[in-house]
Scaffold this motif. Structure first.
Motif, PDB file in Angstrom:
ATOM      1  N   ALA A   1       0.852  -1.193   0.000  1.00 48.59           N
ATOM      2  CA  ALA A   1       0.000   0.000   0.000  1.00 48.59           C
ATOM      3  C   ALA A   1       0.890   1.245   0.000  1.00 48.59           C
ATOM      4  O   ALA A   1       1.663   1.450   0.934  1.00 48.59           O
ATOM      5  CB  ALA A   1      -0.912   0.005   1.216  1.00 48.59           C
TER       6      ALA A   1
ATOM      7  N   PRO B   1      -2.352   0.455  -5.602  1.00 49.80           N
ATOM      8  CA  PRO B   1      -2.678  -0.289  -4.381  1.00 49.80           C
ATOM      9  C   PRO B   1      -3.348  -1.607  -4.756  1.00 49.80           C
ATOM     10  O   PRO B   1      -3.965  -1.726  -5.810  1.00 49.80           O
ATOM     11  CB  PRO B   1      -3.628   0.636  -3.623  1.00 49.80           C
ATOM     12  CG  PRO B   1      -4.084   1.641  -4.607  1.00 49.80           C
ATOM     13  CD  PRO B   1      -3.079   1.711  -5.699  1.00 49.80           C
ATOM     14  N   PRO B   2      -3.230  -2.612  -3.894  1.00 53.43           N
ATOM     15  CA  PRO B   2      -3.819  -3.914  -4.214  1.00 53.43           C
ATOM     16  C   PRO B   2      -5.337  -3.815  -4.327  1.00 53.43           C
ATOM     17  O   PRO B   2      -5.988  -3.088  -3.576  1.00 53.43           O
ATOM     18  CB  PRO B   2      -3.403  -4.804  -3.045  1.00 53.43           C
ATOM     19  CG  PRO B   2      -3.092  -3.870  -1.933  1.00 53.43           C
ATOM     20  CD  PRO B   2      -2.609  -2.600  -2.579  1.00 53.43           C
ATOM     21  N   ALA B   3      -5.883  -4.546  -5.284  1.00 50.90           N
ATOM     22  CA  ALA B   3      -7.336  -4.556  -5.471  1.00 50.90           C
ATOM     23  C   ALA B   3      -7.980  -5.369  -4.357  1.00 50.90           C
ATOM     24  O   ALA B   3      -7.437  -6.377  -3.901  1.00 50.90           O
ATOM     25  CB  ALA B   3      -7.683  -5.162  -6.819  1.00 50.90           C
ATOM     26  N   ARG B   4      -9.123  -4.919  -3.929  1.00 56.99           N
ATOM     27  CA  ARG B   4      -9.849  -5.663  -2.902  1.00 56.99           C
ATOM     28  C   ARG B   4     -10.422  -6.931  -3.528  1.00 56.99           C
ATOM     29  O   ARG B   4     -10.945  -6.887  -4.639  1.00 56.99           O
ATOM     30  CB  ARG B   4     -10.979  -4.825  -2.327  1.00 56.99           C
ATOM     31  CG  ARG B   4     -10.472  -3.697  -1.494  1.00 56.99           C
ATOM     32  CD  ARG B   4     -11.600  -3.027  -0.800  1.00 56.99           C
ATOM     33  NE  ARG B   4     -11.087  -1.987   0.077  1.00 56.99           N
ATOM     34  CZ  ARG B   4     -11.836  -1.320   0.908  1.00 56.99           C
ATOM     35  NH1 ARG B   4     -13.127  -1.542   0.968  1.00 56.99           N
ATOM     36  NH2 ARG B   4     -11.304  -0.417   1.681  1.00 56.99           N
ATOM     37  N   PRO B   5     -10.355  -8.029  -2.828  1.00 57.15           N
ATOM     38  CA  PRO B   5     -10.897  -9.263  -3.389  1.00 57.15           C
ATOM     39  C   PRO B   5     -12.415  -9.187  -3.514  1.00 57.15           C
ATOM     40  O   PRO B   5     -13.101  -8.649  -2.639  1.00 57.15           O
ATOM     41  CB  PRO B   5     -10.475 -10.347  -2.391  1.00 57.15           C
ATOM     42  CG  PRO B   5     -10.190  -9.614  -1.127  1.00 57.15           C
ATOM     43  CD  PRO B   5      -9.766  -8.228  -1.516  1.00 57.15           C
ATOM     44  N   GLN B   6     -12.916  -9.706  -4.602  1.00 57.16           N
ATOM     45  CA  GLN B   6     -14.356  -9.737  -4.825  1.00 57.16           C
ATOM     46  C   GLN B   6     -14.968 -10.862  -3.995  1.00 57.16           C
ATOM     47  O   GLN B   6     -14.545 -12.013  -4.095  1.00 57.16           O
ATOM     48  CB  GLN B   6     -14.667  -9.978  -6.304  1.00 57.16           C
ATOM     49  CG  GLN B   6     -14.228  -8.839  -7.194  1.00 57.16           C
ATOM     50  CD  GLN B   6     -15.087  -7.599  -6.971  1.00 57.16           C
ATOM     51  OE1 GLN B   6     -16.233  -7.679  -6.552  1.00 57.16           O
ATOM     52  NE2 GLN B   6     -14.504  -6.441  -7.244  1.00 57.16           N
ATOM     53  N   VAL B   7     -15.929 -10.522  -3.181  1.00 53.59           N
ATOM     54  CA  VAL B   7     -16.602 -11.511  -2.354  1.00 53.59           C
ATOM     55  C   VAL B   7     -17.828 -11.994  -3.111  1.00 53.59           C
ATOM     56  O   VAL B   7     -18.719 -11.212  -3.436  1.00 53.59           O
ATOM     57  CB  VAL B   7     -17.012 -10.916  -0.992  1.00 53.59           C
ATOM     58  CG1 VAL B   7     -17.735 -11.942  -0.153  1.00 53.59           C
ATOM     59  CG2 VAL B   7     -15.795 -10.382  -0.279  1.00 53.59           C
TER      60      VAL B   7
END
Length: 137
Positions: A17, A73-79
């Motif tokens: 980040a 920044p890292p992508a948020r994981p798709q839930v």
């Protein structure tokens, strides 16, 4: 004695980040890692610190980047919702199977343990003490 890694400003950074260098550590102007050592010095307000993971160092390592080379920044994981067909048969069978061993274990625990009067160790089901050889009934 407990051996721990030393605490410094890099420990507080999140992995992958970007954070402004001026917010994490004061100091003199420095260079962007990607631009190289031949590039011009930049103020710390223009640089981003990114803590990367390292396969052999659990604390990772930090590099400074200019705005042009700053990693995203890292992508948020798709839930995704877990969709399963509604079926009561497997749950009922699972509950029935899990209750049977519990009853057997409870029945085994109710039996008092035989102790050798000389050695004060638990006697095996054979009734003969493994330490002194005395028969315990």
């Amino acid at each position: 004695m407990k051996i721990v890694a030393g605490a410094d400003w890099r420990d507080g950074l999140p992995f992958e980040a970007p954070v402004l260098v001026s917010e994490v550590i004061p100091g003199e102007p420095t260079r962007c890692f990607t631009c190289g050592t031949d590039s011009a010095l930049r103020e710390r307000t223009e640089l981003w610190a990114v803590k990367h993971r390292h396969p052999k160092q659990h604390a990772g390592f930090v590099r400074f980047y200019c705005a042009e080379h700053k990693p995203a920044p890292p992508a948020r994981p798709q839930v995704t919702p877990d969709v399963r067909p509604a079926s009561r048969a497997p749950r009922a069978a699972r509950a029935e199977r899990s209750s049977t061993p519990a009853r057997r274990a409870a029945a085994a625990e109710e039996r008092p343990k035989a102790l050798c009067p000389n050695c004060f160790v638990e006697v095996p089901p054979s009734g003969v003490c493994g330490m002194c050889g005395e028969r315990v009934d």
